[in-house]
Design a protein around this motif. Structure first.
Motif, PDB file in Angstrom:
ATOM      1  N   THR A   1       0.831  -1.198   0.000  1.00 54.24           N
ATOM      2  CA  THR A   1       0.000   0.000   0.000  1.00 54.24           C
ATOM      3  C   THR A   1       0.862   1.242   0.000  1.00 54.24           C
ATOM      4  O   THR A   1       2.083   1.174   0.113  1.00 54.24           O
ATOM      5  CB  THR A   1      -0.933   0.020   1.222  1.00 54.24           C
ATOM      6  OG1 THR A   1      -0.135   0.041   2.402  1.00 54.24           O
ATOM      7  CG2 THR A   1      -1.850  -1.173   1.236  1.00 54.24           C
ATOM      8  N   GLY A   2       0.213   2.375  -0.123  1.00 52.08           N
ATOM      9  CA  GLY A   2       0.914   3.643  -0.112  1.00 52.08           C
ATOM     10  C   GLY A   2      -0.056   4.763   0.185  1.00 52.08           C
ATOM     11  O   GLY A   2      -1.248   4.547   0.412  1.00 52.08           O
ATOM     12  N   TRP A   3       0.460   5.970   0.180  1.00 53.48           N
ATOM     13  CA  TRP A   3      -0.316   7.161   0.509  1.00 53.48           C
ATOM     14  C   TRP A   3      -0.273   8.106  -0.673  1.00 53.48           C
ATOM     15  O   TRP A   3       0.799   8.425  -1.182  1.00 53.48           O
ATOM     16  CB  TRP A   3       0.277   7.851   1.730  1.00 53.48           C
ATOM     17  CG  TRP A   3       0.259   6.985   2.947  1.00 53.48           C
ATOM     18  CD1 TRP A   3       1.161   6.027   3.285  1.00 53.48           C
ATOM     19  CD2 TRP A   3      -0.725   6.992   3.963  1.00 53.48           C
ATOM     20  NE1 TRP A   3       0.796   5.434   4.459  1.00 53.48           N
ATOM     21  CE2 TRP A   3      -0.358   6.017   4.908  1.00 53.48           C
ATOM     22  CE3 TRP A   3      -1.883   7.741   4.174  1.00 53.48           C
ATOM     23  CZ2 TRP A   3      -1.110   5.760   6.042  1.00 53.48           C
ATOM     24  CZ3 TRP A   3      -2.632   7.484   5.308  1.00 53.48           C
ATOM     25  CH2 TRP A   3      -2.245   6.500   6.227  1.00 53.48           C
TER      26      TRP A   3
ATOM     27  N   ILE B   1       5.001   1.805  -6.238  1.00 57.47           N
ATOM     28  CA  ILE B   1       4.946   1.583  -4.789  1.00 57.47           C
ATOM     29  C   ILE B   1       5.989   2.458  -4.093  1.00 57.47           C
ATOM     30  O   ILE B   1       5.708   3.107  -3.092  1.00 57.47           O
ATOM     31  CB  ILE B   1       5.147   0.096  -4.438  1.00 57.47           C
ATOM     32  CG1 ILE B   1       4.062  -0.766  -5.079  1.00 57.47           C
ATOM     33  CG2 ILE B   1       5.206  -0.110  -2.923  1.00 57.47           C
ATOM     34  CD1 ILE B   1       2.640  -0.420  -4.686  1.00 57.47           C
ATOM     35  N   ASN B   2       7.198   2.509  -4.620  1.00 55.44           N
ATOM     36  CA  ASN B   2       8.247   3.333  -4.032  1.00 55.44           C
ATOM     37  C   ASN B   2       7.880   4.817  -4.095  1.00 55.44           C
ATOM     38  O   ASN B   2       8.194   5.573  -3.162  1.00 55.44           O
ATOM     39  CB  ASN B   2       9.585   3.096  -4.735  1.00 55.44           C
ATOM     40  CG  ASN B   2      10.146   1.718  -4.453  1.00 55.44           C
ATOM     41  OD1 ASN B   2       9.818   1.081  -3.456  1.00 55.44           O
ATOM     42  ND2 ASN B   2      10.971   1.238  -5.359  1.00 55.44           N
TER      43      ASN B   2
ATOM     44  N   ASN C   1       5.272   5.750  -1.244  1.00 56.35           N
ATOM     45  CA  ASN C   1       5.615   5.424   0.147  1.00 56.35           C
ATOM     46  C   ASN C   1       6.671   6.351   0.679  1.00 56.35           C
ATOM     47  O   ASN C   1       7.324   7.056   0.022  1.00 56.35           O
ATOM     48  CB  ASN C   1       6.087   3.977   0.263  1.00 56.35           C
ATOM     49  CG  ASN C   1       4.929   3.031   0.278  1.00 56.35           C
ATOM     50  OD1 ASN C   1       4.000   3.200   1.057  1.00 56.35           O
ATOM     51  ND2 ASN C   1       4.963   2.032  -0.582  1.00 56.35           N
TER      52      ASN C   1
END
Length: 177
Positions: free
Chosen positions: A33-35, A173-174, A177
């Motif tokens: 997950t991420g923001w 993803i990187n 995050n």
């Protein structure tokens, strides 16, 4: 014996397979997950409409003049992207990273069955503080669906495939995050 006589026509019917989930696309595996925040629909440009090939609420179709929606394509795609990111576990209430993009192609080829839906989106993640692009990729997905299916369902399923491809990208993803 009676159950077999009742079940046999259902099993032989090609349409019945979709009711049992055998004709639906495979579910995506859980992703990291991420923001982020998903930009408003105006930041998801629908390129075929901007070039004048179609109206903003029309998906190109080989068998007819097009599939016309009540809402513009960019709004429908944006809302579907946000929903599928939420389902995948992403937090969409952080404005530090913003996902936008351009819908380069959205079409359906339904001259023959099954219909083939094609969606090509260029996704862009921007750092809101610096306005710099921290991630960019183009994803093209194709999805087969029954020729006479709900346009809404076909659109949702096609966008989901695109989001699944996006969230399986370690660079995305990187970036969030």
């Amino acid at each position: 014996m009676r159950c077999g006589l009742i079940a046999l026509p259902l099993m032989l019917s090609a349409c019945s397979w979709s009711w049992f989930g055998l004709n639906s696309p495979p579910r995506a595996a859980a992703h990291a997950t991420g923001w982020l925040r998903v930009a408003p629909a105006r930041d998801f440009a629908y390129m075929p409409a901007q070039s004048g090939r179609v109206s903003p609420n029309r998906i190109e179709n080989t068998a007819m003049t097009g599939i016309v929606l009540k809402d513009n394509i960019n709004l429908a795609v944006r809302e579907s992207i946000a929903e599928h990111l939420k389902v995948a576990g992403f937090h969409l209430d952080d404005g530090r990273k913003v996902l936008s993009g351009s819908i380069e192609k959205f079409s359906v080829d339904d001259v023959r069955s099954p219909a083939i839906w094609t969606l090509k989106i260029r996704y862009v993640v921007i750092d809101a503080a610096t306005q710099k692009v921290v991630f960019s990729t183009t994803r093209t997905v194709k999805r087969k669906s029954p020729k006479f299916t709900s346009n809404t369902v076909a659109i949702e399923d096609t966008v989901k495939l695109s989001v699944d491809a996006l969230v399986s990208d370690s660079g995305f993803i990187n970036a969030v995050n």
